[in-house]
Enzyme design. Sequence first.
Site, mmCIF file in Angstrom:
data_model
loop_
_atom_site.group_PDB
_atom_site.id
_atom_site.type_symbol
_atom_site.label_atom_id
_atom_site.label_comp_id
_atom_site.label_asym_id
_atom_site.label_seq_id
_atom_site.Cartn_x
_atom_site.Cartn_y
_atom_site.Cartn_z
ATOM 1 N N MET A 26 -99.876 99.255 -30.343
ATOM 2 C CA MET A 26 -101.188 99.511 -30.967
ATOM 3 C C MET A 26 -101.115 99.223 -32.456
ATOM 4 S SD MET A 26 -102.202 103.135 -29.233
ATOM 5 C CE MET A 26 -101.925 103.458 -27.491
ATOM 6 N N SER A 73 -95.709 105.115 -18.782
ATOM 7 C CA SER A 73 -96.042 104.709 -20.147
ATOM 8 C C SER A 73 -95.276 105.578 -21.133
ATOM 9 C CB SER A 73 -97.550 104.856 -20.393
ATOM 10 O OG SER A 73 -97.797 104.776 -21.775
ATOM 11 N N MET A 104 -102.455 96.159 -27.641
ATOM 12 C CA MET A 104 -103.769 96.628 -28.108
ATOM 13 C C MET A 104 -103.844 96.295 -29.589
ATOM 14 S SD MET A 104 -103.792 100.183 -26.001
ATOM 15 C CE MET A 104 -102.047 100.008 -25.669
ATOM 16 N N MET A 158 -108.377 99.045 -17.673
ATOM 17 C CA MET A 158 -108.277 100.290 -18.443
ATOM 18 C C MET A 158 -109.229 101.308 -17.843
ATOM 19 S SD MET A 158 -105.947 100.062 -20.637
ATOM 20 C CE MET A 158 -106.187 101.749 -21.239
ATOM 21 N N ASP A 209 -104.573 101.679 -15.741
ATOM 22 C CA ASP A 209 -103.933 102.399 -16.846
ATOM 23 C C ASP A 209 -104.910 103.411 -17.450
ATOM 24 O OD1 ASP A 209 -102.455 103.153 -19.074
ATOM 25 O OD2 ASP A 209 -102.493 101.174 -20.024
ATOM 26 N N HIS A 226 -93.719 100.747 -19.148
ATOM 27 C CA HIS A 226 -94.962 100.322 -19.803
ATOM 28 C C HIS A 226 -94.895 100.681 -21.287
ATOM 29 C CE1 HIS A 226 -99.303 99.338 -19.745
ATOM 30 N NE2 HIS A 226 -99.445 100.354 -20.599
ATOM 31 N N ASP A 264 -96.856 100.477 -24.963
ATOM 32 C CA ASP A 264 -98.166 100.306 -25.573
ATOM 33 C C ASP A 264 -98.039 99.943 -27.048
ATOM 34 O OD1 ASP A 264 -100.113 101.081 -23.423
ATOM 35 O OD2 ASP A 264 -98.854 102.881 -23.423
ATOM 36 N N HIS A 288 -98.189 96.127 -23.138
ATOM 37 C CA HIS A 288 -99.654 96.150 -23.198
ATOM 38 C C HIS A 288 -100.052 96.065 -24.670
ATOM 39 C CE1 HIS A 288 -103.403 99.004 -22.575
ATOM 40 N NE2 HIS A 288 -103.742 97.807 -23.015
HETATM 41 C C1 DX5 Z 1 -103.730 104.187 -23.505
HETATM 42 C C2 DX5 Z 1 -102.496 103.534 -23.003
HETATM 43 C C3 DX5 Z 1 -101.906 104.120 -21.785
HETATM 44 C C4 DX5 Z 1 -101.559 105.579 -21.923
HETATM 45 C C5 DX5 Z 1 -101.875 106.223 -20.620
HETATM 46 O O1 DX5 Z 1 -104.327 103.384 -24.442
HETATM 47 O O2 DX5 Z 1 -102.732 102.158 -22.718
HETATM 48 O O3 DX5 Z 1 -100.815 103.365 -21.297
HETATM 49 O O4 DX5 Z 1 -100.219 105.827 -22.250
HETATM 50 O O5 DX5 Z 1 -101.658 107.580 -20.743
HETATM 51 P P1 DX5 Z 1 -102.137 108.605 -19.647
HETATM 52 O O6 DX5 Z 1 -101.469 108.240 -18.345
HETATM 53 O O7 DX5 Z 1 -101.709 109.919 -20.190
HETATM 54 O O8 DX5 Z 1 -103.648 108.482 -19.534
HETATM 55 ZN ZN ZN Z 2 -101.171 101.000 -21.650
#
Ligand code: DX5
Ligand code: ZN
Length: 218
Positions: free
Chosen positions: A39, A10, A70, A139, A177, A35, A37, A68
């Site tokens: 947000m 990620s 969010m 998650m 994740d 990956h 993210d 991903h």
């Molecule tokens: C959190 C993200 C993850 C995050 C995971 O909302 O969706 O992808 O980067 O990070 P680690 O592996 O540090 O928990």
């Molecule tokens: Zn993620």
Amino acid sequence: MNRQIKIAPSLLSCDFGRIREEIQKIEASDASLLHLDVMDGHFVPNLTFGPPIIKYIKKYAKLPLDVHLMVTNPGDYIEPLADIGVDYLSFHTETVYHANRLVNHIKERGMKAGVVLNPSTHPMNIEYLSDIIDFVLVMSVNPGFGGQSFIPSSLTKIKEIALFRKTNKLSFEIEVDGGVNDQNSPILIEAGSDILVAGSYIFNSDNYAEKVRSLINV
Ligand code: DX5
Ligand code: ZN
């Protein structure tokens, strides 16, 4: 272990000032996916990046992109991300009224479609999507930030989903994740996970390739 486990670093935990080099280092490892993210500061209390940045990443990234979402309006992102050439696209079931419609839209645009479950969301939220989705993203932390600790009940959820998949002869992949590291990766794989996302575990180290390998070699 005869099934192929995919590691999806990620980028949330990478050095964004040197993102191109960070991606090159990941691509020199045994990682299978990147990956990303997305947000929006509404569904989760943090803000990252969207299609304009992903478009730039896609210009040089060789690994498939695993996005991903969010965000409270995931449907608005399907067309832009499909145009960019994203490979895996997932959205949270908690954010939409018409999950079936979104899954079909994602697949029609040639991407692998996934649904994401928050830690408190029941695993059988996927029951009536299970024959059309390509993957489920479980998650194992509350979404929004890297570096959090793995929530133990996520393991039970993965086992339940894996059993459901087996009983019903389904073929979707299970992705996990949040808080993934070399301590929990063996049990996550044994429970049925196919794709492990890891952010801080990989990027808070000097040797990304070694960290990626440590998650696969169980
Ligand atoms: C959190 C993200 C993850 C995050 C995971 O909302 O969706 O992808 O980067 O990070 P680690 O592996 O540090 O928990
Ligand atoms: Zn993620």
